[in-house]
Design a protein around this motif. Structure first.
Motif, mmCIF file in Angstrom:
data_model
loop_
_atom_site.group_PDB
_atom_site.id
_atom_site.type_symbol
_atom_site.label_atom_id
_atom_site.label_comp_id
_atom_site.label_asym_id
_atom_site.label_seq_id
_atom_site.Cartn_x
_atom_site.Cartn_y
_atom_site.Cartn_z
ATOM 1 N N LEU A 1 0.874 -1.062 -0.016
ATOM 2 C CA LEU A 1 0.350 0.012 -0.203
ATOM 3 C C LEU A 1 0.943 1.138 0.164
ATOM 4 N N ASP A 2 0.382 2.566 -0.846
ATOM 5 C CA ASP A 2 1.216 3.160 -0.812
ATOM 6 C C ASP A 2 0.455 4.258 0.363
ATOM 7 N N PHE A 3 1.203 5.554 -0.116
ATOM 8 C CA PHE A 3 0.099 6.999 0.644
ATOM 9 C C PHE A 3 -0.942 7.368 0.265
ATOM 10 N N LEU A 4 -1.422 6.363 -0.816
ATOM 11 C CA LEU A 4 -2.488 6.620 -1.588
ATOM 12 C C LEU A 4 -3.572 6.355 -0.329
ATOM 13 N N HIS A 5 -3.094 4.695 -0.582
ATOM 14 C CA HIS A 5 -4.232 3.933 -0.779
ATOM 15 C C HIS A 5 -4.089 4.154 1.267
ATOM 16 N N LEU A 6 -3.276 4.433 1.812
ATOM 17 C CA LEU A 6 -4.017 4.728 3.195
ATOM 18 C C LEU A 6 -4.082 5.729 3.325
ATOM 19 N N THR A 7 -4.065 7.195 3.238
ATOM 20 C CA THR A 7 -5.226 8.154 3.444
ATOM 21 C C THR A 7 -6.856 7.781 2.479
ATOM 22 N N ALA A 8 -6.858 7.087 1.455
ATOM 23 C CA ALA A 8 -7.982 6.598 1.489
ATOM 24 C C ALA A 8 -8.501 6.130 2.650
#
Length: 626
Positions: free
Chosen positions: A392-399
């Protein structure tokens, strides 16, 4: 900008110029730096006790933003001209007043009133006009100096102001007196219209006495619209205040409840829901609505945070009647449902298609999921996307947002810690948080203590910030609520500047039992290290008293007033009497609160750096026990 840098500026003029620049930044001044600034101001001007003199000419150049932020203990030393500058600023930009703590707002209001209407004199309409939003923060005694007829003529202006609890409580009582609006059971529609949203300053019992005839459908709808408009405004959001659900329920009881006990509950149509609010209606009433009416009011139901579990399930049941089973919901339908999705069962949540970014981020921003639902949502996303936590990258984590709390601690450990830092040119990594951590740090997490601790540990792994004991206050501010996961040993060893870097939201998220946890150290002055190697959690004991609580009274007294106000009632319940007094001391900016009057202020809270605080604290405790 660090405190050390400010302390090294020799010229007072240069110092004030830098401070002025800091206060112009859109990000504001963090708590630890604010405390440093005003400590430096006092040191540089060699200020004696506040009541002995007025601010010197060196501070005449302070702009109104700085004057507004002046610590309460220095407020009495402002000139009348400076006070009036602050009053003008508050009238032009009331949001700046609402950024202050309740104690600070009240002190400023009383100081301004003192300048405009000395004690023992009545408060005229002209004075009220001049005070503007400050009126709402006057104390009970000052409020009683306002003639009732003057107050009656000022009701329309008060509806646009934030009202502090003392003023609102007193106003609510005064409204029910003659010659204001009189007994609520005798009110007509005219009195309701005149009171407007100030009707919510009345007690719940008083509101329930207002005759049904006085609350016509149009009048009630206008009143609730005014209140909703206020709550959704910037000023209303900053104002906060007590929960009004019981008062709103009492206000609409004549509409949503049967006129006699033997009659069935009325079934609302969309006009009824618009004229009240969705949470006013029971689950049974929602379930019996016509589908067309529910569909017309779907946006209202989805946007009402007051709906309880039963009502959410009933509303979700109507949505399923409209659109079929959840497995067939289209992304745009899921977005429309919003918070109503909490009304789905665990199996139904598993059927939702979550690979759409909009859907995932919508679910990740919803508060109120149960632990089981959080688990289902995040597990379903991982299964449907075919991803592992480490991918998971930061886009997934924020979502994922709040739903990260659905992962077990051992699963959270697999998050790629590099995603908690930001890339710079050349592919190098800098010691700062990524967009993911910045976003996550602003969430009011529902994670367990173990889960929060894993998230915090990601920041101290190799290549991260290093040991917590080496962190500056700016790091604590940047990571926000993730700091709530710092282990007990590391929290107990935080220094004054580090503690002041914690955001108020982070303090409110710290699990309440942590405030009462006792920690044993082997001996004074030795480094306390986490049992597991390479965690980065290191620190030092600050006393020879064992056992030691996570937050000692001295540490709690070092909180800024904004931080101290963020301590929740649940956390306060775990504090010892000495710890509670330290929090109250911090809330009142080092001045005695009403509860502390009569006690000595020399209970070891003033000077963090001196080791003699232990003896002073012991004397204070013994003095209160005798």
């Amino acid at each position: 900008m660090s405190c050390e840098f400010l302390q090294q500026i020799n010229s007072m003029a240069d110092f004030l110029e830098v401070v002025h620049m800091l206060y112009q930044l859109p990000t504001g001044v963090r708590g630890s730096l604010r405390a440093c600034i005003w400590a430096e101001v006092q040191r540089r001007t060699a200020m004696p006790e506040p009541e002995l003199t007025t601010l010197g000419p060196e501070l005449s150049g302070l702009d109104t933003k700085l004057l507004l932020d002046l610590p309460v203990r220095l407020m009495d030393r402002l000139s009348n001209e400076s006070i009036m500058l602050v009053v003008e600023l508050v009238r032009a930009a009331p949001e700046q007043l609402l950024a202050l703590t309740p104690f600070h707002r009240a002190a400023l209001a009383e100081r301004a009133l003192q300048n405009l209407a000395p004690k023992e004199t009545t408060v005229s309409r002209e004075v009220l006009e001049t005070l503007g939003p400050l009126v709402g923060f006057l104390g009970i005694e000052s409020t009683r100096r306002i003639p009732l007829q003057t107050l009656l003529a000022h009701l329309s202006q008060l509806q646009g102001f934030c009202l502090g609890e003392p003023f609102a409580t007193e106003l609510g009582w005064l409204l029910t007196q003659e010659p204001l609006l009189g007994k609520p059971e005798l009110w007509s529609q005219d009195e309701v219209e005149q009171a407007g949203r100030l009707v919510f300053t009345l007690s719940t019992e008083a509101i329930s006495l207002i005759p049904r005839e006085a609350l016509g459908a149009e009048s009630l709808e206008r009143l609730l619209e005014k209140q909703q408009s206020w709550e959704q405004s910037r000023a209303g959001q900053l104002c906060g205040g007590p929960q009004l659900a019981p008062k709103k329920a009492a206000l609409v009881a004549g509409v949503v409840r049967p006129t006699a006990d033997y009659l069935p509950e009325p079934v609302p149509n969309c006009a009824d829901v618009r004229g009240t609010f969705p949470a006013a209606w029971s689950a049974t009433q929602i379930a019996e609505m016509e589908l067309s009416d529910f569909e017309d009011c779907l946006a209202l139901f989805a946007g009402d945070p007051g709906l309880g579990p039963e009502e959410l399930r009933a509303a979700m049941g109507k949505a399923k009647q409209l659109w079929g089973p959840p497995r067939g919901f289209r992304p745009e339908q899921i977005l429309q449902l919003g918070r109503l999705l909490i009304g789905l069962g665990e199996r139904e949540l598993q059927e939702l298609i979550l690979v759409d970014w909009g859907v995932l981020s919508t679910l990740g921003q919803i508060e109120g999921w149960s632990s089981a639902q959080l688990r289902v949502v995040v597990s379903s996303f991982l299964r449907q996307s075919g991803r592992h936590m480490s991918h998971l990258d930061f886009l997934h984590l924020t979502a994922l947002g709040y739903t990260l709390c659905g992962l077990r601690p051992e699963e959270l450990q697999h998050i790629n810690s590099w995603e908690f830092r930001s890339p710079v040119e050349g592919g190098m990594w800098v010691v700062m948080l990524s967009q993911a951590a910045l976003f996550l740090g602003n969430l009011h997490f529902q994670c367990s203590e173990d889960q929060l601790e894993v998230l915090a540990q990601l920041l101290v792994l190799p290549g991260g910030f290093g040991p917590v004991s080496n962190w500056g206050p700016e790091i604590f501010t940047e990571i926000g609520t993730i700091a709530a996961g710092i282990p007990d040993l590391a929290l107990s060893a935080l220094l004054r500047e580090q503690i002041q870097g914690l955001t108020p939201l982070a303090i409110s998220v710290i699990p309440a039992p942590k405030f009462a946890v006792s920690i044993d150290g082997s001996e004074c002055g030795v480094t306390i290290r986490e049992a597991e190697p390479n965690t980065g959690y290191t620190g030092y004991t600050d006393s020879c008293l064992q056992p030691q609580v996570v937050f000692s009274p001295t540490q709690l007294s070092s909180l800024t007033s904004v931080q101290a106000v963020a301590v929740t009632p649940e956390q306060m319940a775990f504090l010892s009497p000495e710890q509670r007094r330290a929090v109250a001391w911090a809330q009142h900016e080092g001045m005695e609160s009403p509860e502390q009057q009569g006690r000595s202020t020399a209970c070891g809270f003033q000077n963090w750096s001196q080791p003699s605080w232990i003896l002073a604290l012991a004397v204070c405790i013994l003095g209160n026990l005798l």
